[in-house]
Design a protein around this motif. Sequence first.
Motif, PDB file in Angstrom:
ATOM      1  N   ASP A   1      15.098 -50.532   4.483  1.00  0.00           N
ATOM      2  CA  ASP A   1      15.643 -49.677   5.534  1.00  0.00           C
ATOM      3  C   ASP A   1      15.746 -50.391   6.883  1.00  0.00           C
ATOM      4  O   ASP A   1      15.687 -49.764   7.924  1.00  0.00           O
ATOM      5  CB  ASP A   1      14.797 -48.423   5.683  1.00  0.00           C
ATOM      6  CG  ASP A   1      13.350 -48.725   6.063  1.00  0.00           C
ATOM      7  OD1 ASP A   1      12.948 -49.914   6.039  1.00  0.00           O
ATOM      8  OD2 ASP A   1      12.614 -47.775   6.382  1.00  0.00           O
ATOM      9  N   GLY A   2      15.886 -51.715   6.867  1.00  0.00           N
ATOM     10  CA  GLY A   2      16.009 -52.436   8.133  1.00  0.00           C
ATOM     11  C   GLY A   2      15.631 -53.896   8.015  1.00  0.00           C
ATOM     12  O   GLY A   2      15.863 -54.525   6.986  1.00  0.00           O
ATOM     13  N   TYR A   3      14.996 -54.405   9.071  1.00  0.00           N
ATOM     14  CA  TYR A   3      14.652 -55.821   9.142  1.00  0.00           C
ATOM     15  C   TYR A   3      13.284 -56.011   9.787  1.00  0.00           C
ATOM     16  O   TYR A   3      12.890 -55.246  10.660  1.00  0.00           O
ATOM     17  CB  TYR A   3      15.682 -56.586   9.986  1.00  0.00           C
ATOM     18  CG  TYR A   3      17.077 -56.476   9.440  1.00  0.00           C
ATOM     19  CD1 TYR A   3      17.527 -57.333   8.450  1.00  0.00           C
ATOM     20  CD2 TYR A   3      17.946 -55.500   9.911  1.00  0.00           C
ATOM     21  CE1 TYR A   3      18.800 -57.223   7.942  1.00  0.00           C
ATOM     22  CE2 TYR A   3      19.223 -55.374   9.405  1.00  0.00           C
ATOM     23  CZ  TYR A   3      19.649 -56.243   8.423  1.00  0.00           C
ATOM     24  OH  TYR A   3      20.916 -56.124   7.910  1.00  0.00           O
ATOM     25  N   GLU A   4      12.587 -57.059   9.363  1.00  0.00           N
ATOM     26  CA  GLU A   4      11.360 -57.489  10.020  1.00  0.00           C
ATOM     27  C   GLU A   4      11.645 -58.853  10.630  1.00  0.00           C
ATOM     28  O   GLU A   4      12.126 -59.757   9.948  1.00  0.00           O
ATOM     29  CB  GLU A   4      10.216 -57.602   9.024  1.00  0.00           C
ATOM     30  CG  GLU A   4       8.941 -58.115   9.670  1.00  0.00           C
ATOM     31  CD  GLU A   4       7.848 -58.378   8.657  1.00  0.00           C
ATOM     32  OE1 GLU A   4       6.961 -57.523   8.519  1.00  0.00           O
ATOM     33  OE2 GLU A   4       7.904 -59.441   8.015  1.00  0.00           O
ATOM     34  N   VAL A   5      11.366 -58.998  11.917  1.00  0.00           N
ATOM     35  CA  VAL A   5      11.589 -60.256  12.616  1.00  0.00           C
ATOM     36  C   VAL A   5      10.230 -60.811  13.021  1.00  0.00           C
ATOM     37  O   VAL A   5       9.483 -60.165  13.752  1.00  0.00           O
ATOM     38  CB  VAL A   5      12.485 -60.058  13.864  1.00  0.00           C
ATOM     39  CG1 VAL A   5      12.703 -61.387  14.569  1.00  0.00           C
ATOM     40  CG2 VAL A   5      13.807 -59.410  13.485  1.00  0.00           C
ATOM     41  N   LYS A   6       9.943 -62.015  12.526  1.00  0.00           N
ATOM     42  CA  LYS A   6       8.672 -62.663  12.843  1.00  0.00           C
ATOM     43  C   LYS A   6       8.957 -63.828  13.774  1.00  0.00           C
ATOM     44  O   LYS A   6       9.697 -64.747  13.449  1.00  0.00           O
ATOM     45  CB  LYS A   6       7.984 -63.148  11.573  1.00  0.00           C
ATOM     46  CG  LYS A   6       6.585 -63.647  11.796  1.00  0.00           C
ATOM     47  CD  LYS A   6       5.893 -63.907  10.474  1.00  0.00           C
ATOM     48  CE  LYS A   6       4.439 -64.237  10.698  1.00  0.00           C
ATOM     49  NZ  LYS A   6       3.740 -64.411   9.428  1.00  0.00           N
ATOM     50  N   ALA A   7       8.349 -63.771  14.957  1.00  0.00           N
ATOM     51  CA  ALA A   7       8.533 -64.806  15.979  1.00  0.00           C
ATOM     52  C   ALA A   7       7.705 -66.041  15.616  1.00  0.00           C
ATOM     53  O   ALA A   7       6.763 -65.956  14.816  1.00  0.00           O
ATOM     54  CB  ALA A   7       8.107 -64.267  17.341  1.00  0.00           C
TER      55      ALA A   7
ATOM     56  N   ASN B   1      15.694 -67.951   8.074  1.00  0.00           N
ATOM     57  CA  ASN B   1      15.303 -68.463   9.384  1.00  0.00           C
ATOM     58  C   ASN B   1      16.534 -68.472  10.274  1.00  0.00           C
ATOM     59  O   ASN B   1      17.536 -69.095   9.940  1.00  0.00           O
ATOM     60  CB  ASN B   1      14.711 -69.861   9.268  1.00  0.00           C
ATOM     61  CG  ASN B   1      13.364 -69.825   8.583  1.00  0.00           C
ATOM     62  OD1 ASN B   1      12.557 -68.943   8.841  1.00  0.00           O
ATOM     63  ND2 ASN B   1      13.116 -70.758   7.703  1.00  0.00           N
ATOM     64  N   ILE B   2      16.438 -67.760  11.393  1.00  0.00           N
ATOM     65  CA  ILE B   2      17.551 -67.610  12.317  1.00  0.00           C
ATOM     66  C   ILE B   2      17.162 -68.241  13.655  1.00  0.00           C
ATOM     67  O   ILE B   2      16.082 -67.973  14.187  1.00  0.00           O
ATOM     68  CB  ILE B   2      17.903 -66.116  12.543  1.00  0.00           C
ATOM     69  CG1 ILE B   2      18.135 -65.404  11.210  1.00  0.00           C
ATOM     70  CG2 ILE B   2      19.082 -65.961  13.482  1.00  0.00           C
ATOM     71  CD1 ILE B   2      19.337 -65.858  10.448  1.00  0.00           C
ATOM     72  N   MET B   3      18.062 -69.058  14.196  1.00  0.00           N
ATOM     73  CA  MET B   3      17.829 -69.694  15.492  1.00  0.00           C
ATOM     74  C   MET B   3      18.069 -68.673  16.596  1.00  0.00           C
ATOM     75  O   MET B   3      19.147 -68.098  16.698  1.00  0.00           O
ATOM     76  CB  MET B   3      18.765 -70.892  15.668  1.00  0.00           C
ATOM     77  CG  MET B   3      18.564 -71.650  16.961  1.00  0.00           C
ATOM     78  SD  MET B   3      17.042 -72.603  17.017  1.00  0.00           S
ATOM     79  CE  MET B   3      17.378 -73.844  15.786  1.00  0.00           C
ATOM     80  N   GLY B   4      17.051 -68.441  17.418  1.00  0.00           N
ATOM     81  CA  GLY B   4      17.176 -67.517  18.536  1.00  0.00           C
ATOM     82  C   GLY B   4      17.871 -68.174  19.719  1.00  0.00           C
ATOM     83  O   GLY B   4      18.035 -69.402  19.764  1.00  0.00           O
ATOM     84  N   SER B   5      18.268 -67.371  20.689  1.00  0.00           N
ATOM     85  CA  SER B   5      18.925 -67.924  21.879  1.00  0.00           C
ATOM     86  C   SER B   5      17.972 -68.799  22.687  1.00  0.00           C
ATOM     87  O   SER B   5      18.410 -69.571  23.533  1.00  0.00           O
ATOM     88  CB  SER B   5      19.480 -66.794  22.751  1.00  0.00           C
ATOM     89  OG  SER B   5      18.431 -65.939  23.171  1.00  0.00           O
ATOM     90  N   ASP B   6      16.663 -68.694  22.399  1.00  0.00           N
ATOM     91  CA  ASP B   6      15.674 -69.531  23.071  1.00  0.00           C
ATOM     92  C   ASP B   6      15.452 -70.868  22.361  1.00  0.00           C
ATOM     93  O   ASP B   6      14.598 -71.650  22.748  1.00  0.00           O
ATOM     94  CB  ASP B   6      14.344 -68.782  23.200  1.00  0.00           C
ATOM     95  CG  ASP B   6      13.775 -68.349  21.855  1.00  0.00           C
ATOM     96  OD1 ASP B   6      14.405 -68.632  20.809  1.00  0.00           O
ATOM     97  OD2 ASP B   6      12.704 -67.719  21.849  1.00  0.00           O
ATOM     98  N   GLY B   7      16.216 -71.117  21.278  1.00  0.00           N
ATOM     99  CA  GLY B   7      16.108 -72.369  20.550  1.00  0.00           C
ATOM    100  C   GLY B   7      14.992 -72.396  19.514  1.00  0.00           C
ATOM    101  O   GLY B   7      14.746 -73.424  18.901  1.00  0.00           O
ATOM    102  N   LYS B   8      14.297 -71.279  19.306  1.00  0.00           N
ATOM    103  CA  LYS B   8      13.208 -71.214  18.336  1.00  0.00           C
ATOM    104  C   LYS B   8      13.686 -70.508  17.070  1.00  0.00           C
ATOM    105  O   LYS B   8      14.589 -69.681  17.117  1.00  0.00           O
ATOM    106  CB  LYS B   8      12.019 -70.462  18.929  1.00  0.00           C
ATOM    107  CG  LYS B   8      11.418 -71.157  20.138  1.00  0.00           C
ATOM    108  CD  LYS B   8      10.284 -70.349  20.726  1.00  0.00           C
ATOM    109  CE  LYS B   8       9.739 -71.040  21.980  1.00  0.00           C
ATOM    110  NZ  LYS B   8       8.732 -70.219  22.630  1.00  0.00           N
TER     111      LYS B   8
END
Length: 184
Positions: free
Chosen positions: A105-111, A89-96
């Motif tokens: 072969d990469g990353y999946e980002v789930k909002a 879990n990574i904190m976004g610049s929007d605080g979420k």
Amino acid sequence: MKTKTLKSLTLLMAGTMAVSSCIGSFGLFNKVLDWNKQATGNKFLNWLIFIVISPAYVLCGVADMIVINSIEFWSGTNPLAENIGKTENIMGSDGKLYAVTTLEDGYEVKAPDGKTVNFKHNAEDDSWSMIQDGKTTKLLRIKDKETAEIYLKDGGRMDVSLDQQGMYNARMAVNGGMFFALNK
């Protein structure tokens, strides 16, 4: 006889480190450090844990220096950095919080709203693409150790250096010459 063997082994290991010129990422040491920093919610308890397990830091540092970093230098990958399938879990610049899963072969980002975006690496041309709602958008291609080619919204391309100035230039180009700073 034992002393001669021990001296020879020590010289061989020292020579291996000197010839390989590898600093490496110290993955094992950093994993222990990251765990120790978050072992409890109390910094004083974490400090006590650090004191108790300090020999583990020495062992992990030596293992990294002699074995793991050498493997990383010669193979180009760190055997401890394999995080395929791991979600953080990574904190976004929007605080979420965003769930970021490492793929082969990469990353999946789930909002937080459930929408997903995949970032895929193509090893053949060392490029990165974004896949969202079935649409693939090529983002950038690494040209060499100092330069990347970014793909702009208007179909154009731009070479940027892989440093702070290059990052600034890329943001300016992608955002149409506007750069927004976050004041904390």
